[in-house]
Scaffold this motif. Structure first.
Motif, PDB file in Angstrom:
ATOM      1  N   VAL A 148      18.128 -35.982 -24.008  1.00 21.22           N
ATOM      2  CA  VAL A 148      17.910 -35.141 -25.173  1.00 21.22           C
ATOM      3  C   VAL A 148      16.809 -35.775 -26.023  1.00 21.22           C
ATOM      4  O   VAL A 148      16.644 -36.997 -26.017  1.00 21.22           O
ATOM      5  N   GLU A 149      16.045 -34.931 -26.694  1.00 23.04           N
ATOM      6  CA  GLU A 149      15.066 -35.415 -27.659  1.00 23.04           C
ATOM      7  C   GLU A 149      15.686 -35.239 -29.041  1.00 23.04           C
ATOM      8  O   GLU A 149      16.071 -34.133 -29.413  1.00 23.04           O
ATOM      9  N   ASN A 150      15.790 -36.344 -29.798  1.00 24.45           N
ATOM     10  CA  ASN A 150      16.409 -36.236 -31.120  1.00 24.45           C
ATOM     11  C   ASN A 150      15.416 -35.679 -32.148  1.00 24.45           C
ATOM     12  O   ASN A 150      14.269 -35.367 -31.809  1.00 24.45           O
ATOM     13  N   SER A 151      15.852 -35.561 -33.383  1.00 24.41           N
ATOM     14  CA  SER A 151      15.021 -34.935 -34.416  1.00 24.41           C
ATOM     15  C   SER A 151      13.790 -35.759 -34.789  1.00 24.41           C
ATOM     16  O   SER A 151      12.898 -35.266 -35.462  1.00 24.41           O
ATOM     17  N   TYR A 152      13.707 -37.004 -34.341  1.00 26.46           N
ATOM     18  CA  TYR A 152      12.524 -37.840 -34.572  1.00 26.46           C
ATOM     19  C   TYR A 152      11.550 -37.762 -33.403  1.00 26.46           C
ATOM     20  O   TYR A 152      10.529 -38.435 -33.396  1.00 26.46           O
ATOM     21  N   GLY A 153      11.901 -36.989 -32.372  1.00 29.19           N
ATOM     22  CA  GLY A 153      11.039 -36.865 -31.200  1.00 29.19           C
ATOM     23  C   GLY A 153      11.242 -37.959 -30.177  1.00 29.19           C
ATOM     24  O   GLY A 153      10.440 -38.109 -29.258  1.00 29.19           O
ATOM     25  N   ASN A 154      12.323 -38.743 -30.304  1.00 31.20           N
ATOM     26  CA  ASN A 154      12.612 -39.821 -29.355  1.00 31.20           C
ATOM     27  C   ASN A 154      13.569 -39.327 -28.273  1.00 31.20           C
ATOM     28  O   ASN A 154      14.536 -38.637 -28.561  1.00 31.20           O
ATOM     29  N   THR A 155      13.290 -39.708 -27.033  1.00 31.57           N
ATOM     30  CA  THR A 155      14.138 -39.308 -25.919  1.00 31.57           C
ATOM     31  C   THR A 155      15.250 -40.332 -25.704  1.00 31.57           C
ATOM     32  O   THR A 155      14.997 -41.536 -25.659  1.00 31.57           O
ATOM     33  N   VAL A 187      21.490 -44.172 -24.550  1.00 32.48           N
ATOM     34  CA  VAL A 187      20.563 -45.292 -24.485  1.00 32.48           C
ATOM     35  C   VAL A 187      19.159 -44.759 -24.761  1.00 32.48           C
ATOM     36  O   VAL A 187      18.768 -43.714 -24.224  1.00 32.48           O
ATOM     37  N   TYR A 188      18.411 -45.486 -25.586  1.00 30.67           N
ATOM     38  CA  TYR A 188      17.024 -45.116 -25.861  1.00 30.67           C
ATOM     39  C   TYR A 188      16.216 -45.193 -24.568  1.00 30.67           C
ATOM     40  O   TYR A 188      16.355 -46.140 -23.780  1.00 30.67           O
ATOM     41  N   ASN A 189      15.400 -44.203 -24.338  1.00 28.84           N
ATOM     42  CA  ASN A 189      14.628 -44.034 -23.105  1.00 28.84           C
ATOM     43  C   ASN A 189      13.905 -45.313 -22.656  1.00 28.84           C
ATOM     44  O   ASN A 189      13.910 -45.645 -21.472  1.00 28.84           O
ATOM     45  N   TYR A 190      13.276 -46.014 -23.592  1.00 32.28           N
ATOM     46  CA  TYR A 190      12.468 -47.177 -23.224  1.00 32.28           C
ATOM     47  C   TYR A 190      13.296 -48.447 -23.007  1.00 32.28           C
ATOM     48  O   TYR A 190      12.744 -49.489 -22.674  1.00 32.28           O
ATOM     49  N   ASP A 191      14.609 -48.366 -23.161  1.00 27.71           N
ATOM     50  CA  ASP A 191      15.468 -49.532 -22.941  1.00 27.71           C
ATOM     51  C   ASP A 191      16.035 -49.594 -21.528  1.00 27.71           C
ATOM     52  O   ASP A 191      16.771 -50.510 -21.191  1.00 27.71           O
ATOM     53  N   VAL A 192      15.686 -48.614 -20.693  1.00 26.31           N
ATOM     54  CA  VAL A 192      16.217 -48.570 -19.332  1.00 26.31           C
ATOM     55  C   VAL A 192      15.088 -48.209 -18.357  1.00 26.31           C
ATOM     56  O   VAL A 192      14.218 -47.410 -18.670  1.00 26.31           O
ATOM     57  N   SER A 193      15.118 -48.850 -17.183  1.00 28.83           N
ATOM     58  CA  SER A 193      14.098 -48.561 -16.165  1.00 28.83           C
ATOM     59  C   SER A 193      14.441 -47.260 -15.442  1.00 28.83           C
ATOM     60  O   SER A 193      15.540 -46.738 -15.565  1.00 28.83           O
TER      61      SER A 193
END
Length: 120
Positions: free
Chosen positions: A83-90, A105-111
């Motif tokens: 999901v993309e949250n209201s700040y535009g983060n996946t 989990v924040y997108n960039y924290d997982v491979s």
């Protein structure tokens, strides 16, 4: 000092205090509201990866929301949906390998090691 001046003075001070309290409570209210939103999630994907450093899983897709736990680098994580949250983060919702521990989990924290992904 006359009665009218005292009343005016008290009203002025009360108004300033009221405005101060409103200003202080606004950020807390907005921070709480994103953590109160419910998301419909289901296992729609076959993707998986590993945490790239100590990674905190959240109860909602915002870093301000509560934690499910913090897990060590290299922990295998199965993707369920994104999901993309209201700040535009996946953010990715999923499950820790070998457990029933689920969270965001924040997108960039997982491979990205393989499989597919899907929107929640």
């Amino acid at each position: 000092m006359g009665l009218k001046k005292r009343v005016a003075s008290l009203l002025g001070v009360g108004g300033l205090l009221g405005a101060s309290f409103v200003g202080l409570s606004a950020p807390a209210a907005s921070a709480a509201s994103v953590c109160d939103v419910s998301y419909i999630v289901s296992n729609k994907a076959s993707g998986y990866g590993r945490f790239e450093g100590a990674t905190t899983m959240r109860v909602r897709p915002y870093s301000a929301c509560g934690s499910v736990g913090t897990f060590v680098s290299g922990t295998k994580f199965y993707y369920w949906c994104t999901v993309e949250n209201s700040y535009g983060n996946t953010w990715i919702y999923g499950r820790i390998d070998g457990t029933q521990t689920k969270g965001w989990v924040y997108n960039y924290d997982v491979s990205w090691d393989g499989g597919t992904t899907a929107d929640c």
